[in-house]
Design an enzyme around this catalytic site. Structure first.
Site, PDB file in Angstrom:
ATOM      1  N   GLU A  30       0.880  -0.959   0.244  1.00 26.56           N
ATOM      2  CA  GLU A  30       0.114  -0.215   0.285  1.00 26.56           C
ATOM      3  C   GLU A  30       0.482   1.106  -0.126  1.00 26.56           C
ATOM      4  O   GLU A  30       2.382   1.122   0.521  1.00 26.56           O
ATOM      5  CB  GLU A  30      -1.123  -0.219   1.256  1.00 26.56           C
ATOM      6  CG  GLU A  30      -1.896   1.559   1.109  1.00 26.56           C
ATOM      7  CD  GLU A  30      -2.991   1.117   2.135  1.00 26.56           C
ATOM      8  OE1 GLU A  30      -2.858  -0.186   3.098  1.00 26.56           O
ATOM      9  OE2 GLU A  30      -3.700   2.157   2.091  1.00 26.56           O
ATOM     10  N   ASN A  75      -6.913   1.697   2.078  1.00 22.59           N
ATOM     11  CA  ASN A  75      -7.157   3.159   2.843  1.00 22.59           C
ATOM     12  C   ASN A  75      -6.884   4.076   1.353  1.00 22.59           C
ATOM     13  O   ASN A  75      -7.751   4.683   0.910  1.00 22.59           O
ATOM     14  CB  ASN A  75      -7.610   3.256   3.937  1.00 22.59           C
ATOM     15  CG  ASN A  75      -8.022   2.425   5.074  1.00 22.59           C
ATOM     16  OD1 ASN A  75      -9.246   1.696   4.944  1.00 22.59           O
ATOM     17  ND2 ASN A  75      -7.707   2.584   6.468  1.00 22.59           N
ATOM     18  N   ASN A 175     -11.934  -0.626  -1.700  1.00 24.22           N
ATOM     19  CA  ASN A 175     -11.464  -1.328  -0.503  1.00 24.22           C
ATOM     20  C   ASN A 175     -12.369  -0.462   0.844  1.00 24.22           C
ATOM     21  O   ASN A 175     -12.481   0.580   1.713  1.00 24.22           O
ATOM     22  CB  ASN A 175     -10.112  -0.657  -0.179  1.00 24.22           C
ATOM     23  CG  ASN A 175      -9.388  -0.861   1.219  1.00 24.22           C
ATOM     24  OD1 ASN A 175      -8.707  -2.634   1.217  1.00 24.22           O
ATOM     25  ND2 ASN A 175      -9.546   0.201   2.338  1.00 24.22           N
ATOM     26  N   GLU A 176     -12.909  -1.887   1.763  1.00 25.47           N
ATOM     27  CA  GLU A 176     -13.095  -1.145   2.714  1.00 25.47           C
ATOM     28  C   GLU A 176     -14.616  -0.809   2.868  1.00 25.47           C
ATOM     29  O   GLU A 176     -14.702   0.516   4.247  1.00 25.47           O
ATOM     30  CB  GLU A 176     -12.330  -0.992   4.305  1.00 25.47           C
ATOM     31  CG  GLU A 176     -11.556  -2.891   4.439  1.00 25.47           C
ATOM     32  CD  GLU A 176     -10.381  -2.290   6.022  1.00 25.47           C
ATOM     33  OE1 GLU A 176     -10.292  -1.105   6.019  1.00 25.47           O
ATOM     34  OE2 GLU A 176      -9.572  -3.412   5.874  1.00 25.47           O
ATOM     35  N   TYR A 247      -7.547  -8.063  11.829  1.00 22.67           N
ATOM     36  CA  TYR A 247      -5.787  -8.747  12.415  1.00 22.67           C
ATOM     37  C   TYR A 247      -6.652  -9.168  13.823  1.00 22.67           C
ATOM     38  O   TYR A 247      -7.249  -8.760  13.975  1.00 22.67           O
ATOM     39  CB  TYR A 247      -5.610  -6.298  12.144  1.00 22.67           C
ATOM     40  CG  TYR A 247      -5.671  -6.111  10.958  1.00 22.67           C
ATOM     41  CD1 TYR A 247      -4.183  -6.853  10.299  1.00 22.67           C
ATOM     42  CD2 TYR A 247      -6.680  -5.892  10.421  1.00 22.67           C
ATOM     43  CE1 TYR A 247      -3.399  -6.414   8.989  1.00 22.67           C
ATOM     44  CE2 TYR A 247      -6.111  -4.910   8.562  1.00 22.67           C
ATOM     45  CZ  TYR A 247      -4.539  -5.571   8.150  1.00 22.67           C
ATOM     46  OH  TYR A 247      -3.976  -4.988   7.360  1.00 22.67           O
ATOM     47  N   GLU A 295      -6.755  -8.973   3.265  1.00 18.05           N
ATOM     48  CA  GLU A 295      -5.934  -8.223   4.035  1.00 18.05           C
ATOM     49  C   GLU A 295      -6.006  -9.546   6.290  1.00 18.05           C
ATOM     50  O   GLU A 295      -7.247  -9.589   6.554  1.00 18.05           O
ATOM     51  CB  GLU A 295      -6.362  -7.269   5.282  1.00 18.05           C
ATOM     52  CG  GLU A 295      -5.839  -6.147   3.844  1.00 18.05           C
ATOM     53  CD  GLU A 295      -6.366  -4.238   3.911  1.00 18.05           C
ATOM     54  OE1 GLU A 295      -6.275  -4.439   5.286  1.00 18.05           O
ATOM     55  OE2 GLU A 295      -7.102  -3.705   3.475  1.00 18.05           O
ATOM     56  N   GLN A 352       1.568  -6.391   5.580  1.00 13.65           N
ATOM     57  CA  GLN A 352       1.858  -5.591   4.174  1.00 13.65           C
ATOM     58  C   GLN A 352       2.957  -6.426   4.775  1.00 13.65           C
ATOM     59  O   GLN A 352       3.548  -7.635   5.391  1.00 13.65           O
ATOM     60  CB  GLN A 352       1.524  -4.752   4.632  1.00 13.65           C
ATOM     61  CG  GLN A 352       0.660  -4.176   4.567  1.00 13.65           C
ATOM     62  CD  GLN A 352       0.028  -2.311   4.040  1.00 13.65           C
ATOM     63  OE1 GLN A 352       0.921  -1.676   3.611  1.00 13.65           O
ATOM     64  NE2 GLN A 352      -0.189  -1.801   4.570  1.00 13.65           N
TER      65      GLN A 352
HETATM   66  O1  AHR Z   1      -3.373  -1.885   6.450  1.00  9.70           O
HETATM   67  C1  AHR Z   1      -3.434  -0.854   6.889  1.00  9.70           C
HETATM   68  C2  AHR Z   1      -4.932  -0.522   6.455  1.00  9.70           C
HETATM   69  O2  AHR Z   1      -5.978  -2.049   7.556  1.00  9.70           O
HETATM   70  C3  AHR Z   1      -4.965  -0.408   4.958  1.00  9.70           C
HETATM   71  O3  AHR Z   1      -5.618   0.403   4.152  1.00  9.70           O
HETATM   72  C4  AHR Z   1      -6.845  -1.272   5.161  1.00  9.70           C
HETATM   73  O4  AHR Z   1      -7.370  -1.811   4.704  1.00  9.70           O
HETATM   74  C5  AHR Z   1      -7.359  -2.008   6.989  1.00  9.70           C
HETATM   75  O5  AHR Z   1      -7.648  -0.846   7.722  1.00  9.70           O
END
Ligand code: AHR
Length: 506
Positions: A30, A75, A175-176, A247, A295, A352
């Site tokens: 990213e 993002n 994205n999201e 996450y 992700e 990432q």
């Molecule tokens: O990976 C960091 C961020 O986490 C990304 O930009 C987003 O898609 C997610 O919230």
């Protein structure tokens, strides 16, 4: 039978869940913090290539075994104008990126990323902006990448040096978009409509592409379930995958729950599969939709100060989490969860790749090194081939605050029928040694080539310069004379990889 001190893991060479798609070993680049600038790209670095990409980082990316890279966000993509990143570099604008409050210099754009990915044999997975841009910009980007010649955007690509089309096959529809933090966040209904229209236009440009619709940003989103069913109800006919993001972190010193994060990943995946199939049944469609878990990682998100509190800077550090061996064990166990869902999870991206919650870290002008989380990922990419086998685990349980009772041992296994190569991945979530009896009666010529583990032994990242440091430690195994079982004593809080040669089914 398992007793208080041990577990049984049974494998059957003929009982598998599906082929392990090599796209499961993807990552994510990213435009965020030092992910790109001073991460993969640093023209003044002594190892930089002609374009400006760091050779030392490229070497580590190869070693990590990354097969696919999602780009350019995240993002970031929701505010990105991809046309800023093409053409002569000196004419590219410096833009304020709202997602991470950075000044984006646009030195790296689509053409540079494609040249980096190609040089490493990595499949690109490009995301289009559906937050502040839309159908027209998305279609134009595919025209730029995939049309041979004779149109405005394809000819622009050719003038920019790429005579042949990039033939990018995999695209994310935003994205999201379920997240209120997303620039251009929208309701499930509105996103479904926008995604369907973008998908239609993008496929008119190139009918061969595969499309990923946004799913939920986490299992905890209040709209989880409703979001997926609404998006699939209205846009399901136009897409091939729905995304998942997750996450994990340790909260309040609750290590037992943290080490059981894969239990949460399992139930998140199972929930999405159930939703995909329920919508398909209701719509009476045979169209196959799989999961792109694009992700996932350990991220100490609770330490993130919030975008509003970030300074506006050029490639300043953002979420550079320092990982420990505990995090590495969790990453290994999360990989087992993905392998155990290989029939439906076809794409996954460790988020990432460099500097930003990453397995690879760099110093500007200096060295690049591996975080502890690098090792389980590299071990899986090196060993997981062929089919994902069904593993039957009988193990004692461990009480956790967040997930209740969980088995102390988790397992995943793969088998390549062509070569006979077999890999077994084992996690010991207990704070003590746990013996495992591995039962593999119908594998011919079972021979353990190597067994190695990483244990949550309190070590943090060592000296950054010790790039060749060995974190996986050999572990003794004992295969019975008849070749039907193998005994292994798993160290406390550990993740183990066994590489086995076999002749296939008996
Ligand atoms: O990976 C960091 C961020 O986490 C990304 O930009 C987003 O898609 C997610 O919230």
């Amino acid at each position: 039978m398992a007793d208080d001190y041990g577990a049984v893991v049974a494998l059957d060479v003929e009982h598998h869940r599906g082929v392990v798609d090599q796209r499961l070993f993807g990552s994510f680049v990213e435009h965020m913090g030092r992910g790109v600038y001073t991460g993969i790209f640093e023209p003044t670095h002594p190892t930089a290539d002609d374009v400006g990409f760091r050779g030392d980082v490229a070497g580590l990316v190869r070693e990590l075994g990354v097969t696919l890279a999602r780009y350019p966000g995240g993002n970031f993509v929701s505010g990105y104008d991809w046309t800023d990143g093409i053409g002569p570099r000196e004419q590219r604008p410096r833009r304020l990126d709202l997602a991470w409050r950075s000044i984006e210099t646009n030195e790296v754009g689509t053409d540079e990323f494609m040249s980096w990915a190609r040089s490493l044999g990595i499949e690109p997975m490009l995301a289009v902006n559906l937050g502040t841009a839309g159908v027209r910009e998305a279609a134009a980007l595919i025209e730029y990448c995939n049309i041979a010649e004779g149109t405005e955007w394809s000819d622009r690509r050719r003038r920019n040096g790429a005579v042949k089309p990039y033939e990018v096959g995999l695209w994310c529809l935003g994205n999201e978009m379920d997240g209120p933090w997303q620039t251009g966040h929208m309701s499930a209904e509105r996103y479904a409509a926008v995604a369907a229209e973008a998908a239609k236009a993008m496929r008119l440009v190139d009918p061969g592409i595969q499309l990923v619709a946004c799913g939920s940003s986490s299992h905890e989103m209040p709209t989880f379930g409703y979001w997926e069913s609404t998006v699939l109800e209205h846009a399901g006919e136009y897409v091939d995958y729905i995304s998942m993001h997750a996450y994990y972190e340790e909260f309040d010193g609750d290590r037992d729950s943290f080490l059981a994060s894969a239990v949460s990943m399992d139930s998140f995946i199972d929930g999405v599969i159930a939703t995909i199939d329920a919508v398909a049944a209701r719509r009476r469609t045979k169209r196959r939709i799989d999961i792109s878990f694009d992700e996932w990682n350990v991220w100490y998100l609770s330490r993130y100060p919030g975008s509003h509190n970030l300074p506006i800077d050029v490639a300043g550090p953002r979420i550079e989490d320092v990982y420990s061996t505990v995090d590495a064990v969790v990453v290994g166990d999360l990989l087992s969860s993905l392998l155990n869902h290989a029939d439906r999870v076809k794409i996954a991206c460790l988020a990432q790749l460099v500097n930003v919650i990453a397995p690879i870290m760099t110093e500007a002008g200096g060295p690049a090194w591996r975080q502890p989380t690098f090792y389980p990922f590299a071990a899986v990419t090196a060993n997981a081939r062929g089919h994902s086998l069904v593993t039957r685990v009988v193990a004692p349980e461990l009480g956790t605050r967040r997930y209740g009772d969980v088995p102390v041992v988790a397992a995943a296994a793969t088998h390549d029928a062509r070569t006979g190569d077999t890999a077994v991945f084992l996690t010991n979530r207990a704070a003590r040694h746990t013996g495992v009896e591995l039962r593999h009666a119908n594998f011919e010529g079972w021979t353990v080539r190597s067994a190695e583990y990483i244990a949550a032994d309190g070590r943090g990242p060592r000296d950054r310069l010790a790039a060749a440091d060995v974190w996986l430690t050999p572990l003794a195994t004992d295969t019975s004379a008849d070749g039907r079982t193998t005994q292994i004593m798993l160290p406390p809080h550990s993740w183990t990889v066994l590489s086995v040669s076999t002749g296939g089914a008996a």
